[in-house]
Design a protein around this motif. Structure first.
Motif, short mmCIF file in Angstrom:
data_model
loop_
_atom_site.label_atom_id
_atom_site.label_comp_id
_atom_site.label_asym_id
_atom_site.label_seq_id
_atom_site.Cartn_x
_atom_site.Cartn_y
_atom_site.Cartn_z
N LEU A 294 60.58 21.97 23.13
CA LEU A 294 60.61 22.50 24.50
C LEU A 294 59.63 21.72 25.38
O LEU A 294 59.94 21.40 26.54
CB LEU A 294 60.25 23.98 24.52
CG LEU A 294 61.30 24.95 23.98
CD1 LEU A 294 60.85 26.37 24.23
CD2 LEU A 294 62.63 24.70 24.66
N LEU A 297 61.00 18.43 26.43
CA LEU A 297 62.01 18.57 27.47
C LEU A 297 61.37 18.93 28.82
O LEU A 297 61.82 18.49 29.86
CB LEU A 297 63.00 19.66 27.07
CG LEU A 297 64.31 19.67 27.84
CD1 LEU A 297 65.06 18.40 27.57
CD2 LEU A 297 65.14 20.88 27.43
N GLY A 298 60.28 19.72 28.79
CA GLY A 298 59.73 20.22 30.03
C GLY A 298 58.71 19.31 30.68
O GLY A 298 58.30 19.57 31.82
N SER A 299 58.25 18.25 30.02
CA SER A 299 57.19 17.42 30.59
C SER A 299 57.75 16.49 31.64
O SER A 299 58.82 15.93 31.49
CB SER A 299 56.53 16.58 29.51
OG SER A 299 56.20 17.39 28.43
N ARG A 300 56.95 16.33 32.69
CA ARG A 300 57.39 15.42 33.75
C ARG A 300 56.54 14.16 33.77
O ARG A 300 56.44 13.48 34.77
CB ARG A 300 57.32 16.12 35.09
CG ARG A 300 58.50 17.04 35.29
CD ARG A 300 58.36 17.85 36.53
NE ARG A 300 57.38 18.92 36.37
CZ ARG A 300 56.87 19.60 37.38
NH1 ARG A 300 57.21 19.31 38.59
NH2 ARG A 300 55.99 20.55 37.16
N ALA A 429 65.49 14.28 26.74
CA ALA A 429 64.26 14.03 27.49
C ALA A 429 63.99 12.54 27.60
O ALA A 429 63.64 12.04 28.68
CB ALA A 429 63.11 14.74 26.82
#
Lengths: 505, 114
Positions: A294, A297-300, A429
């Motif tokens: 997760l 997937l969530g890191s920018r 990602a």
């Protein structure tokens, strides 16, 4: 003559190199320090390969000051220790070459700290004594505190503060668990303790189990297992690329310690304390994979993505360890080698990409073209498919080994969907990151920052070792299987350390 | 003696855990120092608490275990270095960020930008 002292050489070489580097070297000291550093790392690599060659038939035991175990401190090189030493050496040389082109000038004494860090890591892998393990942990930690801040800046400072406080508390727990175990068994030698823990009964066994679980917490903190991983993403994402790449081996020190302690001291033959951490490893490992995926997937930010990739790999390894049989441990060790090398390569690449993009740095947004756009893009593509585990490179082979190691229905039901699902999320990602940074660029002139060939070469070296891991998958997996057999039947290790009056077997 | 010793170690540990859970770096550093005292006392007791026994064989009727004393010495030295480092780090953080809160609000904003 030298062969007798082979086991201690991977510790001594970095030690003396670091001491030499600390001397005043005149007006332009960095040049000499770099030469010493690279020479030392090459020498360490040669000794590490020599060590792997010499442990094929026997377990090497080096009694410091000739005080025999269990009274003196011993260094022990079995197949696992030799593999980890070799992996550290293979990682350290390219990362150091990368650092020698500018990054070591960001703060003082980078070179010496780097060698001290290697010294601590090598010592932790080679020691056969639990208290000595604590001392080497402290050596590697105190240099890592300084390295993490290398280059300065607010974000780094804050991440370092969190890391230092957590690890100081971890060290206190480590000492408490050592106290409990010493109070019960009267020894700190790991081989001796394995024999003593096995015959404990009743309350004594309960205390030993408490000590063992405390050790598990400490090693879990180092390895970044689920409830104890919060320090990792910020620390790895904010520090410089070289330090993050070197730290790719740091979580593996925790994993190594878990493997060593929980297969030998609290392994299958440990009487009332047998298989102490098995269930914990299984569930926490699975959740770590889930949270890590997760996070990916969530890191920018590309660096944060790679930091969470480390978390996924930690979860995968510890879950596989909990399966316990030799095939699983063999698969886990193969995956360990692969993931260390490829995450290090990704951290270095993220550094290059961030510098060449200029203002947008490593954030996953539309930005200007890079000066060496195609080269970096190609390397990123290669590293990404390796780390995701797509064919044909080592990631695929190692994930295949791990999936094969799950045998019973329950294992397959939990492990397969999680590992394959995490792979899928990682693929999304990383392809998103790659397409944003390499394809959706602004029109116009690319940035002017370029990097010297040697920095690309060190990334290529790390990636080439991943390729080598694929090409030579059979001999390497044979070696990791041999390690697994040695680990699940610890009698060889114990009888080598304690030749007379060993455990009652 | 054992009870008193156990209460001392327990109280020290409890206080240090309380301090470590505070949100500012100064109490945390004090807490960690205190925890290392508790740990050192605990380590010392693993050789069993005895009175009037030397850690040398043959000088008294029975001898106490010398190893915990050596371990405590090592732990004290390492703990001392770590405390010094963490104090310097806390001062540096206070100087550069302007607040000694471990997680301040600015930090959350910087997080949001990532």
């Amino acid at each position: 003559m030298l062969a007798n002292h082979l086991v201690i050489l991977p510790i001594l070489i970095p030690l003396f190199a670091a001491l030499l580097q600390l001397l005043p070297w005149g007006d332009n000291p960095q040049r000499y320090r770099r030469i010493i550093g690279i020479t030392a790392s090459s020498l360490t690599l040669i000794t590490a390969i020599w060590l792997v060659g010499s442990v094929q038939d026997e377990v090497l035991v080096y009694a410091l000051g000739s005080w025999q175990a269990p009274f003196g401190i011993v260094l022990v090189a079995d197949k696992l220790a030799a593999l980890m030493v070799a992996l550290t050496a293979v990682l350290a040389l390219p990362v150091l070459i990368f650092a020698c082109h500018g990054e070591d000038n960001l703060g003082s004494h980078f070179q010496a700290l780097y060698q001290f860090q290697i010294l601590g890591i090598m010592g932790a892998f080679l020691t056969g004594d639990l208290f000595n393990l604590f001392v080497f942990f402290e050596i590697l930690l105190i240099s890592s505190y300084a390295l993490l801040m290398h280059g300065g800046g607010k974000l780094k400072l804050r991440a370092t503060l969190h890391y230092v406080v957590l690890n100081l508390t971890g060290s206190a727990l480590f000492l408490i668990s050592l106290g409990v175990l010493y109070g019960i068994t009267g020894t700190l030698n790991m081989a001796d303790m394995a024999g003593k823990v096995a015959v404990l009964e009743g309350d004594d066994a309960a205390l030993a189990r408490a000590g063992g679980m405390l050790l598990f917490v400490v090693f879990g903190l180092k390895a970044a297992l689920l409830p104890l991983y919060f320090w990792l993403p910020q620390a790895y994402a904010n520090t410089t690329g070289t330090v993050a790449a070197l730290f790719a081996i740091m979580t593996k020190v925790g994993i190594y310690a878990i493997i060593r302690v929980f297969t030998m001291i609290f392994g299958a033959d440990a009487g009332e304390s047998s298989n102490l951490a098995q269930d914990w490893l299984w569930w926490l490992g699975l959740f770590t994979i889930f949270i890590g995926a997760l996070g990916v997937l969530g890191s920018r930010d590309l660096r944060l993505v790679v930091a969470y990739l480390v978390l996924v790999s930690v979860g995968t390894m510890l879950t596989t360890l909990s399966l316990g049989h030799t095939d699983a441990i063999g698969a886990l060790l193969f995956y360990l080698v692969h993931s260390t090398l490829v995450t290090a390569a990704l951290f270095l690449l993220a550094d290059l990409i961030a510098e060449q993009r200029g203002k947008t740095a490593s954030r996953i947004v539309k930005g200007r073209k890079m000066a060496q756009h195609n080269l970096l893009g190609g390397l990123f593509f290669l590293a990404a498919i390796t780390v995701i585990g797509m064919p044909p490179l080592s990631g695929f082979v190692s994930k295949l080994f791990i999936l094969e190691a799950a045998r019973t229905g329950a294992q397959v039901v939990f492990l397969w969907p999680l590992i394959l699902g995490a792979t899928f999320l990682m693929m999304i990602a990383l392809s998103r990151a790659g397409s944003r940074m390499f394809w959706h660029t602004f029109e116009g002139k690319p940035n002017e920052t370029t990097h010297p060939k040697w920095q690309h070469a060190s990334v290529v070296m790390l990636l080439l070792s991943a390729v080598a891991l694929t090409v030579f998958a059979q001999p390497i997996s044979k070696y990791t299987d041999a390690i697994a057999i040695q680990l699940t039947t610890p009698f060889e290790y114990i009888s080598s350390v304690l030749p007379t009056g060993g455990p009652d077997e | 003696m054992e009870t008193l010793y156990a209460i001392t170690v327990g109280t020290l540990t409890a206080c240090s855990v309380f301090l470590i859970l505070r949100g500012r770096s100064f109490p945390i550093v004090i807490g960690i120092t205190m925890l290392s005292y508790a740990v050192n006392l605990f380590l010392f007791s693993t050789g069993r608490l005895t009175v009037n026994e030397l850690p040398l064989v043959g000088l008294s009727e029975s001898s106490s275990d010398p190893l915990p004393q050596a371990l405590v010495l090592t732990a004290i030295v390492i703990g001392f270095a770590m405390t010094a480092y963490s104090i310097i780090l806390a001062v540096r953080v206070r100087g550069e960020i302007g607040s000694d809160e471990v997680n301040d609000s600015n930090y959350a904003e910087q997080e949001g930008q990532r």
